[in-house]
Enzyme design. Structure first.
Site, PDB file in Angstrom:
ATOM      1  N   GLY A 205       0.835  -1.210   0.000  1.00 48.04           N
ATOM      2  CA  GLY A 205       0.000   0.000   0.000  1.00 48.04           C
ATOM      3  C   GLY A 205       0.858   1.244   0.000  1.00 48.04           C
ATOM      4  O   GLY A 205       2.053   1.171  -0.274  1.00 48.04           O
ATOM      5  N   ASN A 206       0.257   2.379   0.282  1.00 47.50           N
ATOM      6  CA  ASN A 206       1.044   3.612   0.416  1.00 47.50           C
ATOM      7  C   ASN A 206       0.398   4.520   1.462  1.00 47.50           C
ATOM      8  O   ASN A 206      -0.614   4.162   2.055  1.00 47.50           O
ATOM      9  CB  ASN A 206       1.183   4.317  -0.944  1.00 47.50           C
ATOM     10  N   ARG A 207       1.028   5.665   1.703  1.00 53.21           N
ATOM     11  CA  ARG A 207       0.651   6.505   2.851  1.00 53.21           C
ATOM     12  C   ARG A 207      -0.482   7.483   2.571  1.00 53.21           C
ATOM     13  O   ARG A 207      -0.762   8.356   3.391  1.00 53.21           O
ATOM     14  CB  ARG A 207       1.865   7.294   3.323  1.00 53.21           C
ATOM     15  N   ALA A 273      -3.524   7.853  -5.038  1.00 54.01           N
ATOM     16  CA  ALA A 273      -2.167   7.316  -5.128  1.00 54.01           C
ATOM     17  C   ALA A 273      -2.320   5.827  -5.437  1.00 54.01           C
ATOM     18  O   ALA A 273      -2.504   4.995  -4.536  1.00 54.01           O
ATOM     19  CB  ALA A 273      -1.434   7.543  -3.820  1.00 54.01           C
TER      20      ALA A 273
END
Ligand code: PMT
Length: 395
Positions: A205-207, A273
């Site tokens: 995943g990402n932030r 994102a």
């Protein structure tokens, strides 16, 4: 302003005499005006003057002669709350949630946009306490009418004069006009991260928190658009009645939802994102630890932006995003052209307070003709206003 319900809250400043002219202008422009006054405002101008002009009784207290003036009902009734003049004392109360008169009680109950027209002497206006309160009130989304420069009641000359009634009436009319700017328009927003499953318990995943995209969705909705928000895993849950949220998890799901809705859209803003790669094989059971290392084979995810860029037909408008760490302008302008965006919003992790998860962001807007606009660090709600304003300006 025809039919708009406006609360004019008058607080205790010599500029209160200008409230009479402001009521006249608002009523002349077709608004229904309910005047509220703090007790000290009534020392400067009588409630009778303002009730005669507004053709409504003026409320000066929450409880008056055993009558309950419901601040909650008033707060819900209004399309706009205008505090003019707003004294240093009233700004301090509103900024800090103090609720000891009809104006501060209605302010806390109001769900409508709030406009503040400060009026005070120059040193009171410049004082860090007042400026701190102004900043705090701005961060709550309140709108400020700029103070004027000139001779003040004290005889001193400087900043602190209340905006003229004509300026306040024009500002309000422009606000309501802008509020309707996207009426009848359909807007698609992608927001938040994507999670790409490795096995039933792990993912790549990402932030991204979804804050930027949700702020843009709410800003379009505020201006009358019908918004479809395709939102990756996020704690946010926008409640605006004009926003329909489609919750997704992976890039594939975000792609399918976006492609499905894009056909009917006038505008798309792609702030999500999205993972560029995902595990080629998702394990059905939790992967057990064995050996010193492990390799996960990745495959490309669909590029939502590039696909929508290809599908784009005449009259559709796409805003892309670029999150960069280096060679920002070059990378962003390549994405702008390659993905067929109408303009791109660049944010860089080099800028303090910008990008993932912060409540603030610092952006540059790049157009296809190389025109570029740099913005300062602002709250994501304010950044959303700038982006939506830019779409409006181009359209
Ligand atoms: O959610 P927040 O915590 O508020 O953070 C906001 C943000 C930093 C996520 C946001 O401001 C932002 O920059 N979003 C885009 C992040 C990104 O992935 O940029 P990119 O440069 O990798 O992608 C370029 C564009 O292609 C973007 O519009 C992206 O949505 C889109 N894209 C990318 C890959 C992919 N597979 N599909 C896409 O649609």
């Amino acid at each position: 302003m025809v039919g708009k319900k406006i609360i004019l809250a008058v607080t205790g400043s010599i500029a209160a005499y200008k409230a009479a002219h402001l009521v006249r202008l608002l009523v002349k422009n077709g608004a229904e005006v309910q005047v509220l006054m703090t007790p000290s405002a009534t020392e400067f101008i009588t409630p009778l003057t303002l009730s005669t002009l507004s053709k409504k009784p003026v409320f000066t207290q929450v409880i008056a002669e055993h009558e309950w003036n419901s601040h909650v009902e008033l707060g819900l009734w209004a399309d706009a709350l205008v505090v003019a003049p707003a004294t240093a004392n009233s700004l301090a109360k509103l900024a800090n949630g103090i609720c000891d008169n009809i104006v501060s009680a209605v302010y806390l109950s109001a769900r409508c946009p709030v406009f503040l027209a400060p009026a005070m002497d120059l040193d009171m206006w410049k004082h860090p306490s007042t400026q701190g309160n102004v900043q705090r009130l701005k961060s709550y989304g309140n709108h400020f009418l700029p103070v004027g420069y000139g001779e003040l009641a004290s005889g001193l000359v400087g900043e602190g004069r209340m905006a003229e009634p004509e300026e306040i009436a024009t500002f309000l009319a422009a606000f309501f006009q802008k509020k309707q700017a996207f009426l009848g328009k359909k807007v698609l927003i992608t927001a938040g991260p994507t999670y790409e499953a490795i096995d039933p318990v792990r993912f790549i995943g990402n932030r991204s928190s979804g804050k930027m995209g949700v702020a843009i969705a709410e800003q379009f909705a505020e201006r009358g658009a019908e918004v479809t928000l395709v939102l990756g895993p996020s704690k946010l849950n926008p409640q605006h009645p004009n926003v329909t949220t489609v919750k997704v998890e992976s890039a594939q799901q975000m792609y399918e939802a976006s492609v499905k809705h894009f056909e009917k859209m006038d505008i798309a803003v792609l702030s999500a994102a999205v993972a560029d790669y995902r595990p080629a094989n998702v394990a059905e059971q939790k992967i057990k630890k064995k050996g010193e290392g492990m390799t996960i084979e990745l495959e490309k995810t669909p590029d939502i932006a590039a696909s929508l860029g290809k599908m784009k037909r005449k009259g559709q408008f796409i805003v892309g995003f670029a999150l960069e760490t280096n060679n920002e302008l070059k990378n962003a302008s390549e994405k702008l052209m390659k993905k067929n965006f109408d303009f791109i919003v660049l944010n860089s992790l080099q800028d303090a307070g910008a990008g993932f998860n912060f409540d603030t962001n610092k952006i540059t807007i790049l157009h296809r003709d190389n025109k570029r606009k740099d913005f300062e660090l602002k709250t994501k709600a304010e950044v959303a206003v700038d982006i939506v304003d830019e779409v409006l300006a181009v359209l």
